[in-house]
Design a protein around this motif. Structure first.
Motif, PDB file in Angstrom:
ATOM      1  N   ASN A 136      33.469  35.386  42.423  1.00 46.22           N
ATOM      2  CA  ASN A 136      33.402  36.297  43.577  1.00 46.22           C
ATOM      3  C   ASN A 136      34.780  36.701  44.096  1.00 46.22           C
ATOM      4  OD1 ASN A 136      30.507  36.139  43.634  1.00 46.22           O
ATOM      5  ND2 ASN A 136      30.728  34.118  44.600  1.00 46.22           N
ATOM      6  N   LYS A 137      35.801  36.600  43.248  1.00 45.29           N
ATOM      7  CA  LYS A 137      37.154  37.029  43.621  1.00 45.29           C
ATOM      8  C   LYS A 137      37.640  38.064  42.611  1.00 45.29           C
ATOM      9  CE  LYS A 137      38.618  32.546  45.538  1.00 45.29           C
ATOM     10  NZ  LYS A 137      39.569  31.418  45.348  1.00 45.29           N
ATOM     11  N   ASP A 138      37.668  39.316  43.032  1.00 45.85           N
ATOM     12  CA  ASP A 138      38.248  40.323  42.156  1.00 45.85           C
ATOM     13  C   ASP A 138      39.746  40.413  42.432  1.00 45.85           C
ATOM     14  OD1 ASP A 138      38.325  41.512  44.608  1.00 45.85           O
ATOM     15  OD2 ASP A 138      37.169  43.283  44.056  1.00 45.85           O
ATOM     16  N   ALA A 139      40.455  41.140  41.605  1.00 38.76           N
ATOM     17  CA  ALA A 139      41.903  41.273  41.781  1.00 38.76           C
ATOM     18  C   ALA A 139      42.361  42.612  41.228  1.00 38.76           C
ATOM     19  CB  ALA A 139      42.644  40.137  41.083  1.00 38.76           C
ATOM     20  N   HIS A 140      43.261  43.242  41.970  1.00 39.92           N
ATOM     21  CA  HIS A 140      43.933  44.455  41.501  1.00 39.92           C
ATOM     22  C   HIS A 140      45.427  44.240  41.680  1.00 39.92           C
ATOM     23  CE1 HIS A 140      44.829  48.696  40.755  1.00 39.92           C
ATOM     24  NE2 HIS A 140      45.675  48.602  41.768  1.00 39.92           N
ATOM     25  N   LEU A 141      46.173  44.234  40.570  1.00 38.89           N
ATOM     26  CA  LEU A 141      47.611  44.000  40.621  1.00 38.89           C
ATOM     27  C   LEU A 141      48.350  45.181  40.003  1.00 38.89           C
ATOM     28  CD1 LEU A 141      47.787  40.242  39.523  1.00 38.89           C
ATOM     29  CD2 LEU A 141      47.924  41.159  41.839  1.00 38.89           C
ATOM     30  N   GLU A 142      49.523  45.491  40.574  1.00 39.01           N
ATOM     31  CA  GLU A 142      50.367  46.563  40.071  1.00 39.01           C
ATOM     32  C   GLU A 142      51.814  46.090  40.005  1.00 39.01           C
ATOM     33  OE1 GLU A 142      50.067  50.228  42.169  1.00 39.01           O
ATOM     34  OE2 GLU A 142      47.881  50.131  42.387  1.00 39.01           O
ATOM     35  N   VAL A 143      52.528  46.529  38.974  1.00 41.51           N
ATOM     36  CA  VAL A 143      53.975  46.310  38.886  1.00 41.51           C
ATOM     37  C   VAL A 143      54.617  47.604  38.392  1.00 41.51           C
ATOM     38  CG1 VAL A 143      53.933  43.816  38.508  1.00 41.51           C
ATOM     39  CG2 VAL A 143      53.731  45.346  36.556  1.00 41.51           C
ATOM     40  N   ASP A 147      42.872  45.436  36.623  1.00 42.58           N
ATOM     41  CA  ASP A 147      41.718  45.287  37.513  1.00 42.58           C
ATOM     42  C   ASP A 147      40.793  44.218  36.944  1.00 42.58           C
ATOM     43  OD1 ASP A 147      41.647  47.360  39.781  1.00 42.58           O
ATOM     44  OD2 ASP A 147      42.284  48.555  38.055  1.00 42.58           O
ATOM     45  N   ILE A 148      40.618  43.136  37.712  1.00 46.39           N
ATOM     46  CA  ILE A 148      39.763  42.016  37.316  1.00 46.39           C
ATOM     47  C   ILE A 148      38.502  42.040  38.173  1.00 46.39           C
ATOM     48  CG2 ILE A 148      39.550  39.502  37.202  1.00 46.39           C
ATOM     49  CD1 ILE A 148      41.516  40.447  35.178  1.00 46.39           C
ATOM     50  N   PRO A 149      37.309  42.135  37.579  1.00 50.25           N
ATOM     51  CA  PRO A 149      36.082  42.114  38.385  1.00 50.25           C
ATOM     52  C   PRO A 149      35.787  40.707  38.910  1.00 50.25           C
ATOM     53  CG  PRO A 149      35.537  42.165  36.057  1.00 50.25           C
ATOM     54  CD  PRO A 149      37.030  42.314  36.139  1.00 50.25           C
ATOM     55  N   ASP A 150      34.952  40.629  39.945  1.00 46.86           N
ATOM     56  CA  ASP A 150      34.702  39.338  40.597  1.00 46.86           C
ATOM     57  C   ASP A 150      33.786  38.421  39.794  1.00 46.86           C
ATOM     58  OD1 ASP A 150      32.248  40.544  40.914  1.00 46.86           O
ATOM     59  OD2 ASP A 150      32.324  40.627  43.101  1.00 46.86           O
ATOM     60  N   ASN A 151      33.247  38.910  38.665  1.00 51.91           N
ATOM     61  CA  ASN A 151      32.378  38.061  37.839  1.00 51.91           C
ATOM     62  C   ASN A 151      33.031  37.646  36.529  1.00 51.91           C
ATOM     63  OD1 ASN A 151      32.342  40.614  36.689  1.00 51.91           O
ATOM     64  ND2 ASN A 151      30.195  40.488  36.057  1.00 51.91           N
ATOM     65  N   LEU A 152      34.360  37.863  36.388  1.00 52.62           N
ATOM     66  CA  LEU A 152      35.009  37.518  35.122  1.00 52.62           C
ATOM     67  C   LEU A 152      35.314  36.024  35.044  1.00 52.62           C
ATOM     68  CD1 LEU A 152      37.601  39.606  33.205  1.00 52.62           C
ATOM     69  CD2 LEU A 152      37.974  37.158  33.465  1.00 52.62           C
ATOM     70  N   PHE A 153      35.919  35.455  36.089  1.00 56.48           N
ATOM     71  CA  PHE A 153      36.284  34.034  36.088  1.00 56.48           C
ATOM     72  C   PHE A 153      35.161  33.199  36.704  1.00 56.48           C
ATOM     73  CE2 PHE A 153      40.443  35.968  35.638  1.00 56.48           C
ATOM     74  CZ  PHE A 153      41.128  35.091  34.810  1.00 56.48           C
ATOM     75  N   THR A 154      34.868  32.065  36.077  1.00 53.19           N
ATOM     76  CA  THR A 154      33.849  31.153  36.615  1.00 53.19           C
ATOM     77  C   THR A 154      34.474  29.960  37.330  1.00 53.19           C
ATOM     78  OG1 THR A 154      33.741  29.959  34.510  1.00 53.19           O
ATOM     79  CG2 THR A 154      32.201  31.794  34.825  1.00 53.19           C
ATOM     80  N   LEU A 171      46.308  34.307  38.558  1.00 54.44           N
ATOM     81  CA  LEU A 171      46.628  35.302  37.538  1.00 54.44           C
ATOM     82  C   LEU A 171      48.037  35.835  37.768  1.00 54.44           C
ATOM     83  CD1 LEU A 171      45.163  37.010  35.208  1.00 54.44           C
ATOM     84  CD2 LEU A 171      45.030  38.801  36.946  1.00 54.44           C
ATOM     85  N   VAL A 172      48.837  35.895  36.693  1.00 53.97           N
ATOM     86  CA  VAL A 172      50.197  36.441  36.754  1.00 53.97           C
ATOM     87  C   VAL A 172      50.251  37.666  35.847  1.00 53.97           C
ATOM     88  CG1 VAL A 172      52.656  35.985  36.450  1.00 53.97           C
ATOM     89  CG2 VAL A 172      51.116  34.122  37.132  1.00 53.97           C
ATOM     90  N   PHE A 173      50.808  38.761  36.366  1.00 54.96           N
ATOM     91  CA  PHE A 173      50.796  40.046  35.658  1.00 54.96           C
ATOM     92  C   PHE A 173      52.188  40.659  35.703  1.00 54.96           C
ATOM     93  CE2 PHE A 173      49.933  44.741  35.840  1.00 54.96           C
ATOM     94  CZ  PHE A 173      49.436  44.878  34.554  1.00 54.96           C
ATOM     95  N   VAL A 184      31.703  41.096  29.761  1.00 55.48           N
ATOM     96  CA  VAL A 184      32.448  41.372  30.991  1.00 55.48           C
ATOM     97  C   VAL A 184      33.835  41.877  30.581  1.00 55.48           C
ATOM     98  CG1 VAL A 184      33.366  40.414  33.131  1.00 55.48           C
ATOM     99  CG2 VAL A 184      31.179  39.594  32.235  1.00 55.48           C
ATOM    100  N   PHE A 185      34.343  42.868  31.318  1.00 52.61           N
ATOM    101  CA  PHE A 185      35.574  43.542  30.908  1.00 52.61           C
ATOM    102  C   PHE A 185      36.567  43.613  32.068  1.00 52.61           C
ATOM    103  CE2 PHE A 185      32.034  45.090  28.447  1.00 52.61           C
ATOM    104  CZ  PHE A 185      32.518  45.155  27.149  1.00 52.61           C
ATOM    105  N   PHE A 186      37.839  43.747  31.718  1.00 50.21           N
ATOM    106  CA  PHE A 186      38.872  44.055  32.706  1.00 50.21           C
ATOM    107  C   PHE A 186      39.617  45.303  32.233  1.00 50.21           C
ATOM    108  CE2 PHE A 186      40.772  41.235  29.609  1.00 50.21           C
ATOM    109  CZ  PHE A 186      42.065  41.691  29.426  1.00 50.21           C
ATOM    110  N   ASP A 187      40.222  46.022  33.174  1.00 53.60           N
ATOM    111  CA  ASP A 187      40.886  47.292  32.868  1.00 53.60           C
ATOM    112  C   ASP A 187      42.401  47.157  32.975  1.00 53.60           C
ATOM    113  OD1 ASP A 187      38.484  48.670  32.451  1.00 53.60           O
ATOM    114  OD2 ASP A 187      38.253  49.068  34.594  1.00 53.60           O
ATOM    115  N   ILE A 188      43.093  47.783  32.046  1.00 50.86           N
ATOM    116  CA  ILE A 188      44.556  47.783  32.009  1.00 50.86           C
ATOM    117  C   ILE A 188      45.050  49.226  31.960  1.00 50.86           C
ATOM    118  CG2 ILE A 188      46.595  47.240  30.602  1.00 50.86           C
ATOM    119  CD1 ILE A 188      45.527  44.786  31.878  1.00 50.86           C
TER     120      ILE A 188
END
Length: 414
Positions: A211-218, A237-244, A249-251, A292-296
């Motif tokens: 239940n924790k999504d994440a959006h990171l930019e550099v 972009d990490i959806p909230d259902n990817l990690f159990t 996360l470091v980007f 389940v997918f994440f976007d780059i």
């Protein structure tokens, strides 16, 4: 003249267009990585099997010593120093091997999840097609080349143009050998090296988990650009259902000089271009490997707005890439090779970015802590632009075809 003949001659005319770029300066710092514990006195070792090999009549060990001495002559200005290392105790290894269009390159031997490095290698190619020599416009100066490669170990990167024109050691020379006997470290080189000695690593991080999504930019480019790229930032972009399970996360963004083995690539590709590095504090646990997918998003510079300064797509002197062929790749650490990443992606050549949708399994397999290379490396590259000789042959063939078609048309009319 027939319509088809006109079309072919138009293609030939387009192939003959030569673009001239103006090359203003921008910050030449590669702050996408740093030495472990901010080490600034670097131990250099020349591989024993290569030390006495000659480049332009000078032994490799003597070339390296001269390059080190030159940089050490300005250490008070830069904050960096090179010292002699041993086979068992060194930070940088100099060795011979196959390299790209410039005859030498610098790569990582390892990197951790925080983008810190303990080993780097400089590879110089004894079979460089134009050969090595001094004060010879038909050959490349090996001392100038070695000083340039050592600049990459000081967290410096290319600023555009060739060093024979800009007078900057950190600038590339590619396969161009004319007037390349630049051995003096410029004031700009010293200023930028001083900045790189204190610059923090450019990265972003955030907690992830159920239940924790994440959006990171550099920022995907060096600071202080004299132009604004269409797309500035690399994003994840990490959806909230990817990690159990909870994790961190470091980007970060990467480019040719801050990714592993950028020349160990699939057939039909010459080099990796730029990309991202994804890592986690703990071994990642994901809900599904494939559902389940994440976007780059990876931005690049196409040589238009940046006037050819950044080595992304159209650098005229160093392994240019056909923009329309850009696609995603991933690094497989056990083999030390890059592979095509068979995932859905969108290439936006108007705004200069590639966006890919990647299964969670890639994070599960590669992003966690481990030995050697740590983290998931994704990159963008494509088909190289044909060299001038290939284009000449192609143009000659088209001219011959056009002539044959014209003769055939005239024969029919008669």
């Amino acid at each position: 003249m027939g319509t088809r003949v006109r079309a072919i001659l138009s293609v030939i005319a387009m192939l003959a267009v030569v673009c001239t770029f103006v090359l203003p300066s921008f910050a030449g710092i590669n702050d996408t990585w740093d030495w472990k514990d901010k080490k600034r006195k670097l131990k250099v070792h020349v591989n024993a099997a290569d030390a006495d090999k000659e480049f332009g009549g000078k032994k490799l060990k003597d070339i390296v010593k001269e390059a080190m001495d030159n940089w050490n002559g300005v250490k008070a200005d830069t904050g960096w120093e090179f010292v002699e290392g041993t086979a068992g105790d060194h930070d940088i290894e100099i060795k011979t091997g196959k390299s790209g269009g410039g005859g030498a390159h610098t790569t990582f031997d390892n990197i951790d999840k925080n983008r810190e490095v303990t080993k780097r290698s400089v590879v110089i190619d004894p079979k460089f097609e134009k050969g090595w020599g001094f004060n010879d416009d038909d050959k490349k100066n090996p001392v100038s080349t070695m000083k340039h490669e050592l600049s990459h170990t000081l967290r410096l990167t290319h600023q555009g143009g060739t060093r024979s024109k800009t007078g900057k050691i950190k600038d590339p020379q590619g396969g161009d050998t004319k007037n390349d006997d630049v051995t003096t470290i410029s004031q700009d080189d010293k200023n930028e090296a001083n900045k790189s000695s204190t610059a923090p690593i450019r990265k972003a991080q955030a907690p992830v988990g159920p239940n924790k999504d994440a959006h990171l930019e550099v920022l995907g480019f060096p600071d202080e650009l004299p132009f604004t790229p269409h797309t500035l930032n690399a994003e994840i972009d990490i959806p909230d259902n990817l990690f159990t399970a909870d994790n961190e996360l470091v980007f970060s963004a990467t480019e040719f000089h801050s990714m592993p083995d950028p020349l160990n690539v699939p057939a039909g590709v010459e080099r990796m271009m730029k990309g991202v590095h994804i890592s986690t504090e703990q071994t990642p646990q994901v809900s599904s490997f494939f559902d389940v997918f994440f976007d780059i998003t990876i931005p690049y510079e196409d040589g238009q707005e940046g006037e050819g300064q950044l080595i992304d797509v159209k650098d005229p002197k160093w392994m240019p890439i056909i923009e329309s062929t850009l696609r995603p790749f991933f690094y497989e650490p056990s083999s030390g090779k890059w592979f095509d990443l068979q995932v859905p992606f969108t290439l936006n050549t108007t705004n200069d970015f590639l966006q890919m949708r990647v299964p969670a399994g890639y994070i599960a397999q590669f992003a966690g802590p481990g030995s050697g290379q740590r983290g998931l490396f994704l990159s963008v590259s494509g088909t190289p632009v044909p060299d001038a000789s290939t284009l000449v042959l192609f143009s000659t063939g088209l001219l011959g075809l056009a002539g044959a078609m014209r003769r055939r048309t005239l024969a029919r009319r008669k």
